[in-house]
Design a protein around this motif. Structure first.
Motif, PDB file in Angstrom:
ATOM      1  N   ARG A 294      -8.896 -12.221 -15.330  1.00  0.00           N
ATOM      2  CA  ARG A 294      -9.768 -11.092 -14.975  1.00  0.00           C
ATOM      3  C   ARG A 294     -11.210 -11.377 -15.366  1.00  0.00           C
ATOM      4  O   ARG A 294     -12.149 -11.007 -14.651  1.00  0.00           O
ATOM      5  CB  ARG A 294      -9.280  -9.821 -15.663  1.00  0.00           C
ATOM      6  CG  ARG A 294      -9.903  -8.540 -15.106  1.00  0.00           C
ATOM      7  CD  ARG A 294      -9.586  -7.355 -15.976  1.00  0.00           C
ATOM      8  NE  ARG A 294     -10.217  -7.477 -17.280  1.00  0.00           N
ATOM      9  CZ  ARG A 294     -11.509  -7.204 -17.500  1.00  0.00           C
ATOM     10  NH1 ARG A 294     -12.306  -6.815 -16.495  1.00  0.00           N
ATOM     11  NH2 ARG A 294     -12.002  -7.332 -18.706  1.00  0.00           N
ATOM     12  N   VAL A 295     -11.399 -12.052 -16.549  1.00  0.00           N
ATOM     13  CA  VAL A 295     -12.747 -12.426 -17.001  1.00  0.00           C
ATOM     14  C   VAL A 295     -13.403 -13.352 -15.980  1.00  0.00           C
ATOM     15  O   VAL A 295     -14.575 -13.177 -15.595  1.00  0.00           O
ATOM     16  CB  VAL A 295     -12.667 -13.113 -18.390  1.00  0.00           C
ATOM     17  CG1 VAL A 295     -13.975 -13.813 -18.709  1.00  0.00           C
ATOM     18  CG2 VAL A 295     -12.343 -12.090 -19.466  1.00  0.00           C
ATOM     19  N   ALA A 296     -12.648 -14.375 -15.527  1.00  0.00           N
ATOM     20  CA  ALA A 296     -13.202 -15.304 -14.532  1.00  0.00           C
ATOM     21  C   ALA A 296     -13.532 -14.581 -13.238  1.00  0.00           C
ATOM     22  O   ALA A 296     -14.572 -14.841 -12.586  1.00  0.00           O
ATOM     23  CB  ALA A 296     -12.207 -16.429 -14.273  1.00  0.00           C
ATOM     24  N   GLN A 297     -12.679 -13.652 -12.864  1.00  0.00           N
ATOM     25  CA  GLN A 297     -12.913 -12.878 -11.644  1.00  0.00           C
ATOM     26  C   GLN A 297     -14.170 -12.028 -11.766  1.00  0.00           C
ATOM     27  O   GLN A 297     -14.966 -11.908 -10.824  1.00  0.00           O
ATOM     28  CB  GLN A 297     -11.702 -12.001 -11.349  1.00  0.00           C
ATOM     29  CG  GLN A 297     -11.809 -11.237 -10.043  1.00  0.00           C
ATOM     30  CD  GLN A 297     -10.586 -10.350  -9.807  1.00  0.00           C
ATOM     31  OE1 GLN A 297      -9.857 -10.040 -10.743  1.00  0.00           O
ATOM     32  NE2 GLN A 297     -10.376  -9.953  -8.562  1.00  0.00           N
ATOM     33  N   THR A 298     -14.393 -11.461 -12.941  1.00  0.00           N
ATOM     34  CA  THR A 298     -15.586 -10.633 -13.179  1.00  0.00           C
ATOM     35  C   THR A 298     -16.851 -11.470 -13.062  1.00  0.00           C
ATOM     36  O   THR A 298     -17.855 -11.031 -12.486  1.00  0.00           O
ATOM     37  CB  THR A 298     -15.510  -9.989 -14.576  1.00  0.00           C
ATOM     38  OG1 THR A 298     -14.333  -9.186 -14.663  1.00  0.00           O
ATOM     39  CG2 THR A 298     -16.732  -9.129 -14.846  1.00  0.00           C
ATOM     40  N   ILE A 299     -16.802 -12.699 -13.602  1.00  0.00           N
ATOM     41  CA  ILE A 299     -17.976 -13.574 -13.519  1.00  0.00           C
ATOM     42  C   ILE A 299     -18.245 -13.950 -12.057  1.00  0.00           C
ATOM     43  O   ILE A 299     -19.398 -13.951 -11.601  1.00  0.00           O
ATOM     44  CB  ILE A 299     -17.762 -14.836 -14.386  1.00  0.00           C
ATOM     45  CG1 ILE A 299     -17.702 -14.438 -15.871  1.00  0.00           C
ATOM     46  CG2 ILE A 299     -18.883 -15.842 -14.154  1.00  0.00           C
ATOM     47  CD1 ILE A 299     -17.385 -15.579 -16.798  1.00  0.00           C
ATOM     48  N   ARG A 300     -17.170 -14.268 -11.308  1.00  0.00           N
ATOM     49  CA  ARG A 300     -17.348 -14.605  -9.881  1.00  0.00           C
ATOM     50  C   ARG A 300     -17.953 -13.434  -9.114  1.00  0.00           C
ATOM     51  O   ARG A 300     -18.854 -13.600  -8.269  1.00  0.00           O
ATOM     52  CB  ARG A 300     -16.009 -14.999  -9.260  1.00  0.00           C
ATOM     53  CG  ARG A 300     -15.473 -16.332  -9.752  1.00  0.00           C
ATOM     54  CD  ARG A 300     -14.376 -16.852  -8.829  1.00  0.00           C
ATOM     55  NE  ARG A 300     -13.272 -15.906  -8.692  1.00  0.00           N
ATOM     56  CZ  ARG A 300     -12.212 -15.868  -9.484  1.00  0.00           C
ATOM     57  NH1 ARG A 300     -12.135 -16.705 -10.531  1.00  0.00           N
ATOM     58  NH2 ARG A 300     -11.239 -15.003  -9.269  1.00  0.00           N
ATOM     59  N   LYS A 301     -17.462 -12.231  -9.419  1.00  0.00           N
ATOM     60  CA  LYS A 301     -17.979 -11.044  -8.739  1.00  0.00           C
ATOM     61  C   LYS A 301     -19.457 -10.834  -9.035  1.00  0.00           C
ATOM     62  O   LYS A 301     -20.249 -10.472  -8.155  1.00  0.00           O
ATOM     63  CB  LYS A 301     -17.172  -9.819  -9.164  1.00  0.00           C
ATOM     64  CG  LYS A 301     -17.550  -8.560  -8.408  1.00  0.00           C
ATOM     65  CD  LYS A 301     -16.655  -7.392  -8.813  1.00  0.00           C
ATOM     66  CE  LYS A 301     -17.041  -6.126  -8.045  1.00  0.00           C
ATOM     67  NZ  LYS A 301     -16.192  -4.959  -8.448  1.00  0.00           N
ATOM     68  N   LYS A 302     -19.838 -11.084 -10.288  1.00  0.00           N
ATOM     69  CA  LYS A 302     -21.240 -10.928 -10.667  1.00  0.00           C
ATOM     70  C   LYS A 302     -22.108 -11.941  -9.930  1.00  0.00           C
ATOM     71  O   LYS A 302     -23.213 -11.604  -9.446  1.00  0.00           O
ATOM     72  CB  LYS A 302     -21.375 -11.122 -12.194  1.00  0.00           C
ATOM     73  CG  LYS A 302     -22.782 -10.921 -12.718  1.00  0.00           C
ATOM     74  CD  LYS A 302     -23.237  -9.485 -12.570  1.00  0.00           C
ATOM     75  CE  LYS A 302     -24.610  -9.263 -13.179  1.00  0.00           C
ATOM     76  NZ  LYS A 302     -25.100  -7.879 -12.992  1.00  0.00           N
ATOM     77  N   MET A 303     -21.607 -13.178  -9.824  1.00  0.00           N
ATOM     78  CA  MET A 303     -22.368 -14.201  -9.106  1.00  0.00           C
ATOM     79  C   MET A 303     -22.488 -13.866  -7.615  1.00  0.00           C
ATOM     80  O   MET A 303     -23.527 -14.122  -6.981  1.00  0.00           O
ATOM     81  CB  MET A 303     -21.693 -15.566  -9.293  1.00  0.00           C
ATOM     82  CG  MET A 303     -21.670 -16.042 -10.735  1.00  0.00           C
ATOM     83  SD  MET A 303     -23.326 -16.045 -11.475  1.00  0.00           S
ATOM     84  CE  MET A 303     -22.918 -16.257 -13.227  1.00  0.00           C
ATOM     85  N   GLU A 304     -21.442 -13.298  -7.054  1.00  0.00           N
ATOM     86  CA  GLU A 304     -21.493 -12.889  -5.651  1.00  0.00           C
ATOM     87  C   GLU A 304     -22.527 -11.791  -5.443  1.00  0.00           C
ATOM     88  O   GLU A 304     -23.250 -11.770  -4.413  1.00  0.00           O
ATOM     89  CB  GLU A 304     -20.112 -12.414  -5.205  1.00  0.00           C
ATOM     90  CG  GLU A 304     -19.092 -13.530  -5.085  1.00  0.00           C
ATOM     91  CD  GLU A 304     -17.693 -13.005  -4.831  1.00  0.00           C
ATOM     92  OE1 GLU A 304     -17.519 -11.760  -4.790  1.00  0.00           O
ATOM     93  OE2 GLU A 304     -16.762 -13.828  -4.702  1.00  0.00           O
ATOM     94  N   TYR A 325     -24.482 -21.942  -6.647  1.00  0.00           N
ATOM     95  CA  TYR A 325     -23.586 -20.799  -6.413  1.00  0.00           C
ATOM     96  C   TYR A 325     -22.122 -21.244  -6.428  1.00  0.00           C
ATOM     97  O   TYR A 325     -21.267 -20.612  -7.055  1.00  0.00           O
ATOM     98  CB  TYR A 325     -23.929 -20.137  -5.082  1.00  0.00           C
ATOM     99  CG  TYR A 325     -22.914 -19.102  -4.668  1.00  0.00           C
ATOM    100  CD1 TYR A 325     -22.785 -17.907  -5.372  1.00  0.00           C
ATOM    101  CD2 TYR A 325     -22.060 -19.329  -3.590  1.00  0.00           C
ATOM    102  CE1 TYR A 325     -21.842 -16.952  -5.004  1.00  0.00           C
ATOM    103  CE2 TYR A 325     -21.110 -18.388  -3.205  1.00  0.00           C
ATOM    104  CZ  TYR A 325     -21.010 -17.208  -3.924  1.00  0.00           C
ATOM    105  OH  TYR A 325     -20.069 -16.269  -3.567  1.00  0.00           O
ATOM    106  N   LYS A 326     -21.828 -22.354  -5.772  1.00  0.00           N
ATOM    107  CA  LYS A 326     -20.454 -22.862  -5.763  1.00  0.00           C
ATOM    108  C   LYS A 326     -20.012 -23.285  -7.172  1.00  0.00           C
ATOM    109  O   LYS A 326     -18.845 -23.115  -7.551  1.00  0.00           O
ATOM    110  CB  LYS A 326     -20.339 -24.041  -4.798  1.00  0.00           C
ATOM    111  CG  LYS A 326     -20.484 -23.652  -3.346  1.00  0.00           C
ATOM    112  CD  LYS A 326     -20.375 -24.878  -2.438  1.00  0.00           C
ATOM    113  CE  LYS A 326     -20.543 -24.493  -0.967  1.00  0.00           C
ATOM    114  NZ  LYS A 326     -20.453 -25.684  -0.088  1.00  0.00           N
ATOM    115  N   ALA A 327     -20.981 -23.829  -7.946  1.00  0.00           N
ATOM    116  CA  ALA A 327     -20.650 -24.329  -9.280  1.00  0.00           C
ATOM    117  C   ALA A 327     -20.310 -23.203 -10.258  1.00  0.00           C
ATOM    118  O   ALA A 327     -19.482 -23.369 -11.151  1.00  0.00           O
ATOM    119  CB  ALA A 327     -21.799 -25.168  -9.830  1.00  0.00           C
TER     120      ALA A 327
END
Length: 358
Positions: A294-304, A325-327
């Protein structure tokens, strides 16, 4: 024989005339323990009954030590005196005083002096108690605080806000400063090692190179495509890792897990090592795994969200921004296993680490 009797009688009379105490004695003791003569106000004894003392006298005589000091028991009382061996008569001449009488005068003086000293001590003690209570009134607060800390096994500062500016207060201030320093060091120590090791070190005051076989659950986590992320982000990868680990490590600690090791993008967590933990270690590991995802998902969402904002403002991303962005779209892999492992400290006494093996 008549001449000897006459001489003995003369000795006894002369000795008794010189005696100043009631229990003073002069003895003529033969080697077979018979008493040739006894000058004293006590009842007459035919035999010297202190066999141990006689054995000592005989041994000293055989070693050619013919006079000296001696203690012995006579008439069921303890005596102290001098002896001399008479070779012609083959007897030991013993002149002695009973201990009680010998020390009577000294004892009386000592009693009187003692009474004076006791009286002066009592008076001084009463005055001293009142003075000490006044001077050391804040020492009680400091002592009570230290006792409470010892019971709780936890350092705290002591409230001496209203104490006067004296040596006792300075002692309290120095203790508070030391307590703050130690607490700061403990907090730093906790950031580099596991809670159970910190508590054990605090309790035992020593850390050993040792371990035990235990039934534990281990969680393994790493970041996918980490090599690519490092090549693209450079030193900024540290910022991203810290962002990820801050939340991932909290997810482990909240489930009573401990951090076995952190190597780059890889995280090892252990469950069931804490003695106070009452939960199911396997279930705790699973809950942490879900939270790490969930933590990783939250970071991805923030980057999006950041990407969408840039696109809304200028309509495109540069090639470099696309790579970045991909990194930063973190994806993690998590594995869980459990069983019998070695858990403890390995290394050397100069540098050691806490880990699991197995």
């Amino acid at each position: 024989n008549k001449e000897l009797d006459k001489t003995v009688t003369s000795i006894e009379q002369k000795a008794q005339a010189d005696f100043k105490k009631e229990k003073s004695i002069l003895l003529g003791i033969k080697k077979d323990a018979k008493i040739l003569f006894q000058a004293s106000k006590l009842q007459k004894y035919p035999i010297f009954e202190d066999k141990n003392t006689l054995d000592i006298l005989l041994k000293l005589q055989s070693e050619n030590q013919l006079d000296g000091f001696i203690t012995f028991t006579f008439n069921k009382e303890s005596y102290f005196g001098v002896y001399k061996y008479h070779p012609k008569w083959e007897i030991f001449l013993v002149r002695a005083e009973e201990f009680g009488e010998f020390y009577a005068a000294t004892t009386e003086i000592f009693k009187r002096v003692s009474l004076v000293i006791i009286a002066m001590t009592i008076v001084c003690a009463i005055i001293g108690i009142f003075l000490m209570r006044f001077i050391l009134r804040y020492l009680k607060i400091i002592t009570a605080g230290i006792i409470q800390m010892t019971r709780n096994q936890k350092l705290e500062t002591i409230d001496i806000e209203r104490a006067p500016a004296d040596d006792i207060t300075f002692l309290g201030v120095a203790f508070n400063s030391l307590a703050n320093t130690i607490n700061n060091l403990m907090n730093i120590f906790k950031k580099f090692t596991n809670r159970d090791i910190v508590l054990k070190a605090y309790r035992d005051k020593y850390i050993k190179l040792e371990g035990t076989r235990r039934e534990l659950t281990c969680l393994f986590s790493d970041i996918k495509s980490f090599t690519y992320m490092t090549e693209v982000l450079g030193t900024d990868i540290i910022t991203l890792l810290n962002l990820h680990y801050t939340r991932a490590i909290n997810a482990v600690l909240e489930e009573d897990g401990i951090i076995g090791s952190i190597i780059g993008d890889a995280l090892l967590a252990v469950y069931g090592a804490l003695e106070e933990s009452q939960g199911n270690k396997s279930y705790q590991a699973i809950r942490s795994a879900y939270e790490i995802h969930r933590v990783a998902q939250t970071i991805r969402k923030k980057m999006e969200e950041i990407k969408d904002k840039i696109l809304s403002e200028r309509g495109f991303l540069t090639p470099k921004e696309e790579k970045v962005y991909k990194a930063v779209l973190i994806e993690v892999g998590v594995g869980i296993d459990g069983g019998l492992v070695f858990y403890g400290n390995i290394g050397s006494y100069e540098r050691m680490t806490n880990t699991v093996i197995g």
